[in-house]
Design a protein around this motif. Sequence first.
Motif, PDB file in Angstrom:
ATOM      1  N   ASN A 171       9.646  -7.064   6.811  1.00  0.00           N
ATOM      2  CA  ASN A 171       9.447  -6.344   7.961  1.00  0.00           C
ATOM      3  C   ASN A 171       8.344  -4.719   7.274  1.00  0.00           C
ATOM      4  OD1 ASN A 171      11.999  -6.598   8.284  1.00  0.00           O
ATOM      5  ND2 ASN A 171      13.273  -4.810   6.596  1.00  0.00           N
ATOM      6  N   SER A 172       7.146  -5.370   6.083  1.00  0.00           N
ATOM      7  CA  SER A 172       6.273  -4.085   5.516  1.00  0.00           C
ATOM      8  C   SER A 172       5.040  -4.934   6.820  1.00  0.00           C
ATOM      9  CB  SER A 172       6.089  -4.641   4.184  1.00  0.00           C
ATOM     10  OG  SER A 172       4.944  -3.713   4.034  1.00  0.00           O
ATOM     11  N   VAL A 173       4.374  -4.653   7.425  1.00  0.00           N
ATOM     12  CA  VAL A 173       3.124  -4.790   8.168  1.00  0.00           C
ATOM     13  C   VAL A 173       2.096  -6.044   6.587  1.00  0.00           C
ATOM     14  CG1 VAL A 173       2.867  -3.136   9.203  1.00  0.00           C
ATOM     15  CG2 VAL A 173       1.754  -3.324   7.085  1.00  0.00           C
ATOM     16  N   TYR A 174       1.863  -5.867   4.958  1.00  0.00           N
ATOM     17  CA  TYR A 174       1.389  -6.821   4.865  1.00  0.00           C
ATOM     18  C   TYR A 174       1.977  -7.537   4.137  1.00  0.00           C
ATOM     19  CZ  TYR A 174      -0.604  -1.805   3.790  1.00  0.00           C
ATOM     20  OH  TYR A 174      -1.179  -0.612   4.155  1.00  0.00           O
ATOM     21  N   SER A 175       3.132  -8.059   4.996  1.00  0.00           N
ATOM     22  CA  SER A 175       4.438  -9.057   4.209  1.00  0.00           C
ATOM     23  C   SER A 175       3.720 -10.532   4.652  1.00  0.00           C
ATOM     24  CB  SER A 175       5.587  -9.024   4.901  1.00  0.00           C
ATOM     25  OG  SER A 175       5.945  -8.768   6.498  1.00  0.00           O
ATOM     26  N   LYS A 176       3.024 -10.390   6.351  1.00  0.00           N
ATOM     27  CA  LYS A 176       2.586 -11.456   6.912  1.00  0.00           C
ATOM     28  C   LYS A 176       0.686 -11.721   6.223  1.00  0.00           C
ATOM     29  CE  LYS A 176       5.684 -10.637  10.255  1.00  0.00           C
ATOM     30  NZ  LYS A 176       6.324  -9.398   9.441  1.00  0.00           N
ATOM     31  N   ARG A 177       0.847 -10.561   5.095  1.00  0.00           N
ATOM     32  CA  ARG A 177      -0.647 -11.492   4.340  1.00  0.00           C
ATOM     33  C   ARG A 177      -0.335 -12.141   3.574  1.00  0.00           C
ATOM     34  NH1 ARG A 177      -4.254  -5.878   4.561  1.00  0.00           N
ATOM     35  NH2 ARG A 177      -5.653  -7.848   3.723  1.00  0.00           N
ATOM     36  N   LYS A 178      -1.271 -13.732   3.265  1.00  0.00           N
ATOM     37  CA  LYS A 178      -0.860 -14.358   1.822  1.00  0.00           C
ATOM     38  C   LYS A 178      -1.442 -13.726   1.017  1.00  0.00           C
ATOM     39  CE  LYS A 178       1.043 -18.339   5.159  1.00  0.00           C
ATOM     40  NZ  LYS A 178       0.902 -19.232   5.149  1.00  0.00           N
ATOM     41  N   ASN A 179      -2.955 -13.496   1.610  1.00  0.00           N
ATOM     42  CA  ASN A 179      -3.821 -13.168   0.671  1.00  0.00           C
ATOM     43  C   ASN A 179      -4.693 -11.993   0.435  1.00  0.00           C
ATOM     44  OD1 ASN A 179      -3.877 -16.322  -1.478  1.00  0.00           O
ATOM     45  ND2 ASN A 179      -4.456 -16.404   0.611  1.00  0.00           N
ATOM     46  N   ILE A 180      -4.722 -11.488  -0.280  1.00  0.00           N
ATOM     47  CA  ILE A 180      -5.673  -9.776  -0.311  1.00  0.00           C
ATOM     48  C   ILE A 180      -6.436  -9.681  -1.617  1.00  0.00           C
ATOM     49  CG2 ILE A 180      -3.715  -8.257   0.637  1.00  0.00           C
ATOM     50  CD1 ILE A 180      -3.291  -7.346  -1.973  1.00  0.00           C
ATOM     51  N   SER A 181      -7.882  -9.293  -1.132  1.00  0.00           N
ATOM     52  CA  SER A 181      -8.423  -8.628  -2.349  1.00  0.00           C
ATOM     53  C   SER A 181      -8.440  -7.475  -3.156  1.00  0.00           C
ATOM     54  CB  SER A 181      -9.636  -8.880  -1.448  1.00  0.00           C
ATOM     55  OG  SER A 181      -9.982  -7.640  -1.209  1.00  0.00           O
ATOM     56  N   LYS A 182      -9.127  -7.901  -3.745  1.00  0.00           N
ATOM     57  CA  LYS A 182      -8.688  -6.488  -5.468  1.00  0.00           C
ATOM     58  C   LYS A 182      -9.244  -5.657  -4.678  1.00  0.00           C
ATOM     59  CE  LYS A 182     -10.138  -9.627  -9.137  1.00  0.00           C
ATOM     60  NZ  LYS A 182     -11.637  -9.553 -10.383  1.00  0.00           N
ATOM     61  N   ILE A 183     -10.053  -4.594  -3.544  1.00  0.00           N
ATOM     62  CA  ILE A 183      -9.718  -3.828  -3.408  1.00  0.00           C
ATOM     63  C   ILE A 183      -8.888  -3.336  -2.381  1.00  0.00           C
ATOM     64  CG2 ILE A 183     -12.188  -2.925  -1.068  1.00  0.00           C
ATOM     65  CD1 ILE A 183     -12.825  -3.454  -3.901  1.00  0.00           C
ATOM     66  N   ASP A 184      -8.668  -4.570  -1.532  1.00  0.00           N
ATOM     67  CA  ASP A 184      -7.518  -4.312  -1.117  1.00  0.00           C
ATOM     68  C   ASP A 184      -5.767  -3.265  -1.622  1.00  0.00           C
ATOM     69  OD1 ASP A 184      -8.259  -5.054   1.565  1.00  0.00           O
ATOM     70  OD2 ASP A 184      -7.530  -7.080   1.204  1.00  0.00           O
ATOM     71  N   LEU A 185      -5.944  -3.866  -3.122  1.00  0.00           N
ATOM     72  CA  LEU A 185      -4.794  -3.421  -3.686  1.00  0.00           C
ATOM     73  C   LEU A 185      -5.167  -2.347  -4.012  1.00  0.00           C
ATOM     74  CD1 LEU A 185      -2.652  -4.452  -6.135  1.00  0.00           C
ATOM     75  CD2 LEU A 185      -4.135  -5.392  -7.463  1.00  0.00           C
ATOM     76  N   LEU A 186      -6.123  -1.539  -4.411  1.00  0.00           N
ATOM     77  CA  LEU A 186      -6.781  -0.476  -5.294  1.00  0.00           C
ATOM     78  C   LEU A 186      -6.431   0.715  -3.865  1.00  0.00           C
ATOM     79  CD1 LEU A 186      -9.805  -0.903  -6.721  1.00  0.00           C
ATOM     80  CD2 LEU A 186      -8.090  -0.644  -7.577  1.00  0.00           C
ATOM     81  N   GLN A 187      -6.064   0.202  -2.254  1.00  0.00           N
ATOM     82  CA  GLN A 187      -6.234   0.821  -0.819  1.00  0.00           C
ATOM     83  C   GLN A 187      -4.787   0.496  -0.954  1.00  0.00           C
ATOM     84  OE1 GLN A 187      -8.899  -0.674   1.402  1.00  0.00           O
ATOM     85  NE2 GLN A 187     -11.139   0.160   0.004  1.00  0.00           N
ATOM     86  N   ILE A 188      -4.326  -0.375  -0.798  1.00  0.00           N
ATOM     87  CA  ILE A 188      -3.304  -0.341  -0.139  1.00  0.00           C
ATOM     88  C   ILE A 188      -1.981   0.795  -0.884  1.00  0.00           C
ATOM     89  CG2 ILE A 188      -0.657  -1.746   0.941  1.00  0.00           C
ATOM     90  CD1 ILE A 188      -2.742  -4.250   1.278  1.00  0.00           C
TER      91      ILE A 188
END
Length: 295
Positions: A171-188
């Motif tokens: 149910n998370s908004v991030y569950s629809k994203r199959k890929n993220i960047s390293k920068i995203d990983l630091l921010q989410i």
Amino acid sequence: MDYRDIVFIAVAENLSFSKAADNLNISQPAVTKHIKELEIKYNSNLFERKGNKIYLTHKGKVVYNKYKQIEQQYRELEFEIGQLNNNISGDFIIGASSTISQYLIPKTIASFYKRYPKLNIHLVNGNSFDMERLLLDSKIDMAMVENQASQAGIQYKNFLDDELIVVSGKNSVYSKRKNISKIDLLQIPIVLREKGSGTLEVIKEAFLKQNLNFENLNVPIHLGSTESIKNFLLAFDGLAIVSKQAVKTELYSKSLVEIKVKGFSIPRKFRIANKMGHKSRQIELFENFLFQYNF
């Protein structure tokens, strides 16, 4: 072992005469009597009282460490005599870190027990650091850990590959994203295991190798088990980094979703840890079984 020795170990591990009495189902005066007899035998004070608490003296610590070695030798003797009689029995104490104890080792122990039903198997669990400490203190026969660090006095052996993956609740908004960047990983926002966890140690090491600053992660909370993290993710708008072995069921049912991080992965090894020196027949038997087991 002499019964007085058993009483001493109980008092030393509980640092309480009353708790030792409860554990051994004897009276507190009886515990006091046994300890006094030992102190007369060794002509030494084994405990000292500070306020309402008791502590082992230096000589008491020496006695405790030697008694734990003797206790382990008695278990090994019982086991080896059982082998000679084709009747394997005795006590075998395994310490396992949280992920291993919850998701891997129970089925293995069940299969091992079917083969050796007269063997009394005890499983102790906690984080990797705790298991290594228990091993060095001779409170367990062997440890199974998930960290990468090495403690002096311990030998390590890899027994299974694992991978730490990034997941999110369905149910998370991030569950629809199959890929993220390293920068995203630091921010989410991300939830992680507690300090002392082998998983957390491996994550920190992976960030160091990738030239990422672990301290820059957005971590609103640390939780003490993977189970609590999995439940937390169901109502958390964020991520977690967990063992793939621990979330197989949730990934299959799609209550959790794996999210790939571009150019980033965290492989690791589950390891067997043994004290340097003598290895008992119980350990050799279980290790051989472990390496043949189909996880």
